[in-house]
Design a protein around this motif. Structure first.
Motif, PDB file in Angstrom:
ATOM      1  N   ASP A 215       0.817  -1.220   0.000  1.00  0.00           N
ATOM      2  CA  ASP A 215       0.000   0.000   0.000  1.00  0.00           C
ATOM      3  C   ASP A 215       0.850   1.269   0.000  1.00  0.00           C
ATOM      4  OD1 ASP A 215      -2.456   1.315  -0.078  1.00  0.00           O
ATOM      5  OD2 ASP A 215      -2.583   1.455   2.105  1.00  0.00           O
ATOM      6  N   GLY A 216       2.084   1.188   0.464  1.00  0.00           N
ATOM      7  CA  GLY A 216       2.958   2.362   0.499  1.00  0.00           C
ATOM      8  C   GLY A 216       3.881   2.479  -0.704  1.00  0.00           C
ATOM      9  N   CYS A 217       3.752   1.587  -1.673  1.00  0.00           N
ATOM     10  CA  CYS A 217       4.641   1.587  -2.843  1.00  0.00           C
ATOM     11  C   CYS A 217       4.161   2.556  -3.919  1.00  0.00           C
ATOM     12  CB  CYS A 217       4.724   0.176  -3.432  1.00  0.00           C
ATOM     13  SG  CYS A 217       5.500  -1.021  -2.331  1.00  0.00           S
ATOM     14  N   ASN A 218       5.118   3.138  -4.646  1.00  0.00           N
ATOM     15  CA  ASN A 218       4.772   4.059  -5.723  1.00  0.00           C
ATOM     16  C   ASN A 218       5.611   3.840  -6.984  1.00  0.00           C
ATOM     17  OD1 ASN A 218       7.180   5.000  -4.743  1.00  0.00           O
ATOM     18  ND2 ASN A 218       6.490   7.084  -4.373  1.00  0.00           N
ATOM     19  N   ALA A 219       6.338   2.722  -7.023  1.00  0.00           N
ATOM     20  CA  ALA A 219       7.151   2.381  -8.196  1.00  0.00           C
ATOM     21  C   ALA A 219       7.109   0.865  -8.366  1.00  0.00           C
ATOM     22  CB  ALA A 219       8.591   2.849  -8.003  1.00  0.00           C
ATOM     23  N   ARG A 220       7.526   0.396  -9.548  1.00  0.00           N
ATOM     24  CA  ARG A 220       7.537  -1.045  -9.751  1.00  0.00           C
ATOM     25  C   ARG A 220       8.488  -1.425 -10.881  1.00  0.00           C
ATOM     26  NH1 ARG A 220       1.889  -0.870 -12.749  1.00  0.00           N
ATOM     27  NH2 ARG A 220       2.696  -0.949 -14.870  1.00  0.00           N
ATOM     28  N   PHE A 221       8.825  -2.699 -10.876  1.00  0.00           N
ATOM     29  CA  PHE A 221       9.494  -3.321 -12.012  1.00  0.00           C
ATOM     30  C   PHE A 221       8.451  -4.170 -12.714  1.00  0.00           C
ATOM     31  CE2 PHE A 221      13.572  -3.332  -9.345  1.00  0.00           C
ATOM     32  CZ  PHE A 221      14.015  -2.150  -9.913  1.00  0.00           C
ATOM     33  N   ASP A 222       8.326  -3.998 -14.010  1.00  0.00           N
ATOM     34  CA  ASP A 222       7.507  -4.876 -14.833  1.00  0.00           C
ATOM     35  C   ASP A 222       8.429  -5.971 -15.352  1.00  0.00           C
ATOM     36  OD1 ASP A 222       5.506  -3.045 -14.431  1.00  0.00           O
ATOM     37  OD2 ASP A 222       5.349  -2.432 -16.534  1.00  0.00           O
ATOM     38  N   ILE A 223       8.058  -7.216 -15.133  1.00  0.00           N
ATOM     39  CA  ILE A 223       8.869  -8.341 -15.580  1.00  0.00           C
ATOM     40  C   ILE A 223       8.057  -9.115 -16.604  1.00  0.00           C
ATOM     41  CG2 ILE A 223      10.123 -10.412 -14.897  1.00  0.00           C
ATOM     42  CD1 ILE A 223      10.293  -9.145 -12.068  1.00  0.00           C
ATOM     43  N   PHE A 224       8.429  -8.945 -17.867  1.00  0.00           N
ATOM     44  CA  PHE A 224       7.756  -9.632 -18.957  1.00  0.00           C
ATOM     45  C   PHE A 224       8.473 -10.965 -19.168  1.00  0.00           C
ATOM     46  CE2 PHE A 224       7.372  -5.069 -19.671  1.00  0.00           C
ATOM     47  CZ  PHE A 224       5.988  -4.941 -19.683  1.00  0.00           C
ATOM     48  N   HIS A 225       7.744 -12.050 -19.002  1.00  0.00           N
ATOM     49  CA  HIS A 225       8.321 -13.397 -19.046  1.00  0.00           C
ATOM     50  C   HIS A 225       8.075 -14.006 -20.427  1.00  0.00           C
ATOM     51  CE1 HIS A 225       8.641 -17.580 -17.002  1.00  0.00           C
ATOM     52  NE2 HIS A 225       9.828 -17.099 -17.239  1.00  0.00           N
ATOM     53  N   PHE A 226       9.125 -14.551 -21.024  1.00  0.00           N
ATOM     54  CA  PHE A 226       9.064 -15.125 -22.365  1.00  0.00           C
ATOM     55  C   PHE A 226       9.552 -16.567 -22.357  1.00  0.00           C
ATOM     56  CE2 PHE A 226       9.470 -10.611 -22.885  1.00  0.00           C
ATOM     57  CZ  PHE A 226       8.691 -10.302 -23.988  1.00  0.00           C
ATOM     58  N   GLU A 227       9.038 -17.335 -23.304  1.00  0.00           N
ATOM     59  CA  GLU A 227       9.500 -18.701 -23.513  1.00  0.00           C
ATOM     60  C   GLU A 227      10.244 -18.762 -24.837  1.00  0.00           C
ATOM     61  OE1 GLU A 227       7.860 -23.293 -23.543  1.00  0.00           O
ATOM     62  OE2 GLU A 227       6.428 -21.664 -23.636  1.00  0.00           O
ATOM     63  N   HIS A 228      11.359 -19.487 -24.843  1.00  0.00           N
ATOM     64  CA  HIS A 228      12.117 -19.676 -26.072  1.00  0.00           C
ATOM     65  C   HIS A 228      11.304 -20.558 -27.009  1.00  0.00           C
ATOM     66  CE1 HIS A 228      15.472 -20.999 -28.669  1.00  0.00           C
ATOM     67  NE2 HIS A 228      15.836 -19.744 -28.484  1.00  0.00           N
ATOM     68  N   LYS A 229      11.049 -20.089 -28.233  1.00  0.00           N
ATOM     69  CA  LYS A 229      10.165 -20.765 -29.177  1.00  0.00           C
ATOM     70  C   LYS A 229      10.565 -22.202 -29.494  1.00  0.00           C
ATOM     71  CE  LYS A 229       7.727 -17.873 -32.446  1.00  0.00           C
ATOM     72  NZ  LYS A 229       7.798 -17.308 -33.794  1.00  0.00           N
ATOM     73  N   SER A 230      11.814 -22.436 -29.760  1.00  0.00           N
ATOM     74  CA  SER A 230      12.224 -23.779 -30.164  1.00  0.00           C
ATOM     75  C   SER A 230      11.997 -24.796 -29.055  1.00  0.00           C
ATOM     76  CB  SER A 230      13.693 -23.808 -30.599  1.00  0.00           C
ATOM     77  OG  SER A 230      14.527 -23.540 -29.500  1.00  0.00           O
ATOM     78  N   ASP A 231      11.827 -24.307 -27.827  1.00  0.00           N
ATOM     79  CA  ASP A 231      11.578 -25.199 -26.698  1.00  0.00           C
ATOM     80  C   ASP A 231      10.081 -25.411 -26.452  1.00  0.00           C
ATOM     81  OD1 ASP A 231      14.311 -25.393 -26.236  1.00  0.00           O
ATOM     82  OD2 ASP A 231      14.299 -23.602 -24.986  1.00  0.00           O
ATOM     83  N   ALA A 232       9.250 -24.667 -27.164  1.00  0.00           N
ATOM     84  CA  ALA A 232       7.799 -24.767 -26.985  1.00  0.00           C
ATOM     85  C   ALA A 232       7.207 -25.597 -28.123  1.00  0.00           C
ATOM     86  CB  ALA A 232       7.180 -23.377 -26.954  1.00  0.00           C
ATOM     87  N   THR A 233       7.572 -26.858 -28.206  1.00  0.00           N
ATOM     88  CA  THR A 233       7.138 -27.717 -29.296  1.00  0.00           C
ATOM     89  C   THR A 233       6.075 -28.696 -28.851  1.00  0.00           C
ATOM     90  OG1 THR A 233       8.922 -29.260 -28.817  1.00  0.00           O
ATOM     91  CG2 THR A 233       9.363 -27.572 -30.473  1.00  0.00           C
ATOM     92  N   ASP A 234       5.223 -29.080 -29.789  1.00  0.00           N
ATOM     93  CA  ASP A 234       4.205 -30.108 -29.571  1.00  0.00           C
ATOM     94  C   ASP A 234       3.311 -29.832 -28.372  1.00  0.00           C
ATOM     95  OD1 ASP A 234       5.261 -31.512 -31.750  1.00  0.00           O
ATOM     96  OD2 ASP A 234       6.679 -32.578 -30.451  1.00  0.00           O
ATOM     97  N   GLY A 235       3.131 -28.575 -28.028  1.00  0.00           N
ATOM     98  CA  GLY A 235       2.247 -28.233 -26.922  1.00  0.00           C
ATOM     99  C   GLY A 235       2.789 -28.582 -25.548  1.00  0.00           C
ATOM    100  N   GLU A 236       4.002 -29.121 -25.495  1.00  0.00           N
ATOM    101  CA  GLU A 236       4.588 -29.451 -24.195  1.00  0.00           C
ATOM    102  C   GLU A 236       5.036 -28.175 -23.507  1.00  0.00           C
ATOM    103  OE1 GLU A 236       7.623 -32.447 -24.259  1.00  0.00           O
ATOM    104  OE2 GLU A 236       6.667 -33.446 -25.947  1.00  0.00           O
ATOM    105  N   ASP A 237       4.843 -28.110 -22.226  1.00  0.00           N
ATOM    106  CA  ASP A 237       5.234 -26.935 -21.461  1.00  0.00           C
ATOM    107  C   ASP A 237       6.668 -27.115 -20.971  1.00  0.00           C
ATOM    108  OD1 ASP A 237       5.207 -24.568 -20.138  1.00  0.00           O
ATOM    109  OD2 ASP A 237       3.891 -25.222 -18.520  1.00  0.00           O
ATOM    110  N   MET A 238       7.616 -26.533 -21.703  1.00  0.00           N
ATOM    111  CA  MET A 238       9.032 -26.651 -21.359  1.00  0.00           C
ATOM    112  C   MET A 238       9.494 -25.491 -20.466  1.00  0.00           C
ATOM    113  SD  MET A 238       9.935 -29.442 -22.766  1.00  0.00           S
ATOM    114  CE  MET A 238      11.701 -29.373 -22.637  1.00  0.00           C
ATOM    115  N   LEU A 239       8.692 -24.465 -20.397  1.00  0.00           N
ATOM    116  CA  LEU A 239       9.057 -23.280 -19.641  1.00  0.00           C
ATOM    117  C   LEU A 239       9.118 -23.605 -18.156  1.00  0.00           C
ATOM    118  CD1 LEU A 239       9.491 -20.183 -19.819  1.00  0.00           C
ATOM    119  CD2 LEU A 239       7.042 -19.958 -19.427  1.00  0.00           C
ATOM    120  N   ASP A 240      10.271 -23.328 -17.560  1.00  0.00           N
ATOM    121  CA  ASP A 240      10.461 -23.548 -16.129  1.00  0.00           C
ATOM    122  C   ASP A 240      10.409 -22.193 -15.434  1.00  0.00           C
ATOM    123  OD1 ASP A 240      11.298 -24.089 -13.567  1.00  0.00           O
ATOM    124  OD2 ASP A 240      13.084 -25.192 -14.152  1.00  0.00           O
TER     125      ASP A 240
END
Length: 158
Positions: A105-130
């Motif tokens: 409630d006392g915060c007035n700043a933030r870090f936005d962390i955009f999380h990405f998965e490497h495409k070649s590791d996202a094959t066949d619908g398997e969730d490789m993202l750790d």
């Protein structure tokens, strides 16, 4: 270059670390805290303004992931926190979540962390993202700015 522009990565989620603007770390502090995690993390594109952290890209090939992290301050942050405080009134909190919420409630700043998965590791619908790498980075960044991590999808304070 932002990972949004890199065709090898697919955007997955956004996470936040909220803190007081006066606790904004320097670029060197952010670099040191990430480097302390070990060689699994590749650090690039560090940007600073007057020595203070602005943004960075972190790749973690071991986790098939990467992150774009940027600093945000101002009305956007305070409006988000007001909304979060309202949302959290309807959620049952446990453990030290009450302390975290009061601090949030006392915060007035933030870090936005955009999380990405490497495409070649996202094959066949398997969730490789750790998510382990993301959670470690969030923990370290939160410690360097005395912040509160937030997964907005699950409304979890980290």
């Amino acid at each position: 270059m932002s990972l949004f522009e890199d065709e090898n990565y697919v955007y997955r989620d956004t996470f936040f670390i909220h803190f007081e603007e006066g606790d904004r770390p320097t670029g060197e502090q952010v670099k040191s805290c990430i480097e302390s995690l070990g060689e699994k993390y590749e650090f690039s594109g560090l940007r600073e303004a007057d020595g203070k952290f602005e943004s960075v890209t972190i790749r973690s090939p071991h986790d098939s992931s990467a992150m774009d992290i940027s600093y945000v301050v101002g009305e956007e942050v305070t409006e988000q926190i007001a909304g979060l405080m309202s949302d959290f009134r309807t959620i049952t909190l446990s453990g030290d979540d009450h302390v975290k919420l009061k601090k949030l409630d006392g915060c007035n700043a933030r870090f936005d962390i955009f999380h990405f998965e490497h495409k070649s590791d996202a094959t066949d619908g398997e969730d490789m993202l750790d998510p382990g790498g993301l959670l470690l980075v969030m923990e370290r960044l939160a410690s360097v700015c005395d912040g509160i991590g937030l997964d907005p999808q699950s409304k979890t304070l980290l």
